[in-house]
Each structure stands twice: as structure tokens, then as C-alpha cells.
Design an enzyme around this catalytic site. Structure first.
Site, short mmCIF file in Angstrom:
data_model
loop_
_atom_site.label_atom_id
_atom_site.label_comp_id
_atom_site.label_asym_id
_atom_site.label_seq_id
_atom_site.Cartn_x
_atom_site.Cartn_y
_atom_site.Cartn_z
N LYS A 50 61.23 45.23 20.18
CA LYS A 50 62.48 44.90 20.89
C LYS A 50 62.22 44.78 22.40
CE LYS A 50 63.84 49.74 21.37
NZ LYS A 50 64.51 50.86 20.68
N ARG A 149 75.62 56.58 17.97
CA ARG A 149 75.42 55.22 18.51
C ARG A 149 75.25 54.34 17.28
NH1 ARG A 149 69.58 53.43 20.91
NH2 ARG A 149 69.13 53.48 18.69
N TYR A 276 62.54 45.43 57.02
CA TYR A 276 64.00 45.39 57.11
C TYR A 276 64.56 46.75 57.50
CZ TYR A 276 64.26 40.76 54.98
OH TYR A 276 64.15 39.42 54.73
N MET A 324 62.30 41.20 49.00
CA MET A 324 62.62 40.60 47.70
C MET A 324 61.37 40.12 46.98
SD MET A 324 65.34 37.58 46.75
CE MET A 324 66.76 38.36 47.49
C1 LIG Z 1 63.66 51.74 19.96
C2 LIG Z 1 63.84 52.28 18.60
C3 LIG Z 1 62.76 52.81 17.90
C4 LIG Z 1 61.40 53.01 18.53
O1 LIG Z 1 61.46 54.10 19.40
P1 LIG Z 1 60.13 54.62 20.18
O2 LIG Z 1 60.55 55.91 20.76
O3 LIG Z 1 59.85 53.59 21.22
O4 LIG Z 1 59.06 54.73 19.18
C5 LIG Z 1 62.97 53.20 16.60
N1 LIG Z 1 64.17 53.09 16.01
C6 LIG Z 1 65.25 52.59 16.66
C7 LIG Z 1 66.54 52.49 15.95
C8 LIG Z 1 65.12 52.17 17.98
O5 LIG Z 1 66.19 51.70 18.63
#
Ligand SMILES: *Cc1c(COP(=O)(O)O)cnc(C)c1O
Length: 387
Positions: A50, A149, A276, A324
Site C-alpha cells: 500500500k 477502524r 529565509y 522549497m
Molecule cells: C498496513 C497494514 C498491514 C502491514 O502493517 P506493517 O506494520 O507495515 O507490517 C497489515 N494489515 C493491515 C490491515 C494494514 O493496514
């Protein structure tokens, strides 16, 4: 284009940029292999890619997962699923968060298995599946861990009835039951794990689902490394595959370096103010170098106060507040510095290192909060013996 040309193209396209990330293919593959060896014969691996493979570039690392025969990948977006399929991944794809109906509909063509945690979105998903004449495999996300969640509370009769209703839709097929741990804490995980196993078995019973047809899974990287009993049927690991895990937990290497270059080098007298806001005053005659990366490249201003970079294997302090698309560093003590020199903002150079703890402390945030946005997508695969 031959693979040699392609490699050259990828290298130069990254390294012509002001800043880029180098992604170490060999380190990534070694991490995946280590985890596979650890859990093999016991549990499946779902490699989580992801957020564009935790900012490393899903397109760069999917070929490694295909080569290593990883059975599952975990995505967030349809785009990541599309990249996986384009890279020839024929295994199963799990979306590791709840998705909106629009995403689910568009994701059908990639055969994505979806998390479901409430009757209303299950009904929407069923309609989408039925309209397309398809069956969507679902993983029931239950709140055994207490993360609250996109996870269904099945401790009540109402919650269990909702689970039964979700599973009864003909457009949906129960493929898994899962939960996700909110804390890297063995005690918490062990307690939540027992609750999860008991709740999952109850749901299998209530829905009349045979145990063999359903994957029970809950382990993220931390749980997989520290609580062996958490593996169950599948481990969903992200962080550890990118080397972003406790270094004491085994031989997992970091896969990423954030780099830029020296552009201009100028000398200024003691007492001169810099950058800056004119917030810094030089306390000695100094040689200052401009580096080709700034906050627009994801190098947060919060890092400037304590931050340093590496030039020619030496540490150089950041002197300005970070602009930037550039920053100013003090190279007074770095011998032979020249325009074009590589600058390491994160990672190693020779025996020197800008380490995770340092940036996390300066930013008061986890490292992933930083590296997922670094270098604006300029990524280069290195150490790839298959190219
Ligand atoms: C991101 C995620 C993982 C992986 O988590 P890590 O701590 O990066 O291994 C596993 N399951 C779900 C549902 C996630 O959102």
C-alpha cells in the site's frame, strides 16, 4: 530497449533529478526471503504494498514479489492492484483497508478481495458484484484488537447477527476473517489474539462455514516477529519487508536511501545571516553548499533544526530553514567538496549514516510518515541482479 539500456535510463532519469530515492532490490528480496523462510509451511505471506509500496515504488518491487512466488499482496488503491497485474502477479490481492463503493466497482477487474465490516457497505458490494455477474471474495474485519477502524464489533449479539447477514449475500464469498493490532505490545497482542481466535471460530460456526475455506489472519510485521502464535493462516507484512522494523528482530535491511546533489558552493564571513527569515548567523567564516532538495521534495522543515546530511562521507549541518527546492549546508569541514557531489539525506555514505531514529526524533513522527512522500516519485532501483 535492452535491459542494460533500461537500467541506464532508470539510473539517469532518477539521478538527473534534484532528489531521488534509491531502492535496493537485493535488500528487499533478502527481507522477503527471510520472512518467507521464517513462516514457511506454517502461514502464507501477504506482502503489503500500500501507499506505493511504502513509498518505495510498487512498480519497482512487484517484479521481486512475482519472482519469489509470494502468494498474496496487500494493496490500498486500485492503481497498486493494476501495477501488480501489469507486473505479472497472478496471485491473490487483498485490499487492506475498507473501500468506497466506487473503488470496489472499478477494482473488480483486478480481482481484489475486499475487507468488509458493516452490513450497509456489504449490501453495496453485493449489488456491485451481482450487477457485474461476479463473486467478490471478502475478509470480515472484526474488532477483536479494539482498533475500531473499519472493524465490526462481534462481542454483541447484534454484531454477530450483522456478520451473519454480511456473509449471507450471494454476491459475496467469505474468504477470510481478520483483525489488525493497534499497538506494538506483546501483552496487548496476546490478549487480542485469544479474543480474535475465539470470535473467529464462533463466526465460522454461526455462518456454517467450514474452517478450511477461510483464512484467519491478524499479524502485521511487529506481531509476526514478536508473537509467534499470531501467524495463524497468513501474515500481512509491510514494514519489515522494507527494513523498517526493530533492528534487533533479525536480519532485515533497510531498502531506501534519499539522495540529492551539491549545486553551488559559496564562502561567507562570520556574522553573516542565512536563509529565509535570516534565522541563522554564522559563528565562523564558512563554506556553505546549496543542496538540490527542499521541503517540496518531502524533506520536512521540521528536520532542519537538528538535521544533517552526508557529503563525501562527512556530516554537514543544515544551516537554513530549508527552502522549497533547496537547502543550505555547512561544508566548511568537508575537504574537496564539488558541485555534483552526491548528498545523502537519509541512509548511508561510506561508514557514515543518517539514521531513522535521528529523523524520527527531529520530526516527532514515525519514519513512514516521512519516506512515503520523499523525492516526489523519483525512484531508482539499484542492486537488481535481474536487470
Ligand atoms: C498496513 C497494514 C498491514 C502491514 O502493517 P506493517 O506494520 O507495515 O507490517 C497489515 N494489515 C493491515 C490491515 C494494514 O493496514
Amino acid at each position: 530497449m535492452t535491459s542494460q539500456d533500461l537500467m541506464h535510463h532508470m539510473r539517469s532519469s532518477g539521478q538527473d533529478a534534484g532528489s531521488w530515492l534509491e531502492i535496493d532490490a537485493a535488500a528487499f528480496e533478502s527481507n522477503v526471503r527471510n520472512l518467507l523462510t521464517m513462516i514457511d509451511d506454517t502461514a502464507l505471506l501477504c506482502a503489503v504494498v500500500k501507499s506505493n509500496a511504502y513509498g518505495h515504488g510498487a512498480g519497482l518491487l512487484l517484479p521481486s514479489l512475482v519472482r519469489l512466488g509470494v502468494p498474496f499482496v496487500g494493496v490500498g488503491s486500485n492503481e497498486e492492484a493494476a501495477i501488480a497485474r501489469r507486473c505479472g502477479f497472478t496471485g491473490r490481492i487483498l485490499r487492506v483497508r475498507a473501500a468506497a463503493p466506487q473503488e470496489i466497482k472499478a477494482g473488480l477487474r483486478h480481482d481484489i478481495e475486499e475487507l468488509v465490516a458493516d452490513p450497509q457497505s456489504a449490501w453495496e458490494m453485493h449489488k456491485i458484484a451481482a450487477e457485474a455477474g461476479k463473486l467478490v471474495r471478502i475478509h470480515l474485519d472484526i474488532n477483536s484488537s479494539g482498533i475500531s477502524r473499519h472493524s465490526l464489533d462481534v462481542s454483541s449479539a447484534l454484531g454477530r447477527a450483522s456478520a451473519v447477514a454480511i456473509v449471507s449475500h450471494p454476491g459475496l464469498q467469505l474468504a477470510g476473517i481478520m483483525t489488525h493490532f493497534p499497538k506494538d505490545d506483546n501483552g496487548h497482542i496476546e490478549t487480542a489474539l485469544e479474543r480474535f481466535k475465539s470470535q473467529a471460530l464462533t463466526l465460522l460456526h454461526l455462518t456454517g462455514t467450514p474452517r478450511e475455506g477461510v483464512l484467519l489472519h491478524c499479524a502485521n510485521s511487529y506481531a509476526a516477529l514478536h508473537v509467534r502464535g499470531s501467524w495463524l493462516d497468513m501474515v500481512r507484512a509491510g514494514a519489515v519487508l522494507y527494513g523498517d522494523s526493530d533492528p534487533r528482530a533479525g536480519h532485515f535491511q533497510r531498502c531506501l536511501a534519499f539522495k540529492a546533489r551539491i549545486a553551488s558552493i559559496n564562502s561567507y564571513a562570520a556574522g553573516t545571516k542565512v536563509g529565509y527569515g535570516l534565522t541563522r548567523t554564522l559563528n565562523r567564516d564558512s563554506k556553505l553548499a546549496t543542496v538540490t532538495a527542499g521541503y517540496g521534495d518531502g524533506y520536512r522543515r521540521a528536520l532542519a533544526r537538528q538535521g544533517g546530511v552526508l557529503v563525501r562521507g562527512r556530516r554537514a549541518a543544515i544551516v537554513d530553514v530549508v527552502s522549497m527546492n533547496s537547502m543550505v549546508v555547512d561544508v566548511t569541514d568537508v575537504a574537496d567538496v564539488s558541485p555534483g557531489d552526491e548528498v545523502v539525506l537519509f541512509g548511508r555514505q561510506g561508514s557514515a549514516e543518517i539514521a531513522p531514529a535521528e529523523l524520527e526524533a527531529a520530526n516527532s513522527a514515525i519514519l513512514a510518515d516521512l519516506y512515503t512522500v520523499w523525492a516526489q516519485g523519483n525512484r531508482v532501483l539499484v542492486n537488481d541482479e535481474h536487470m
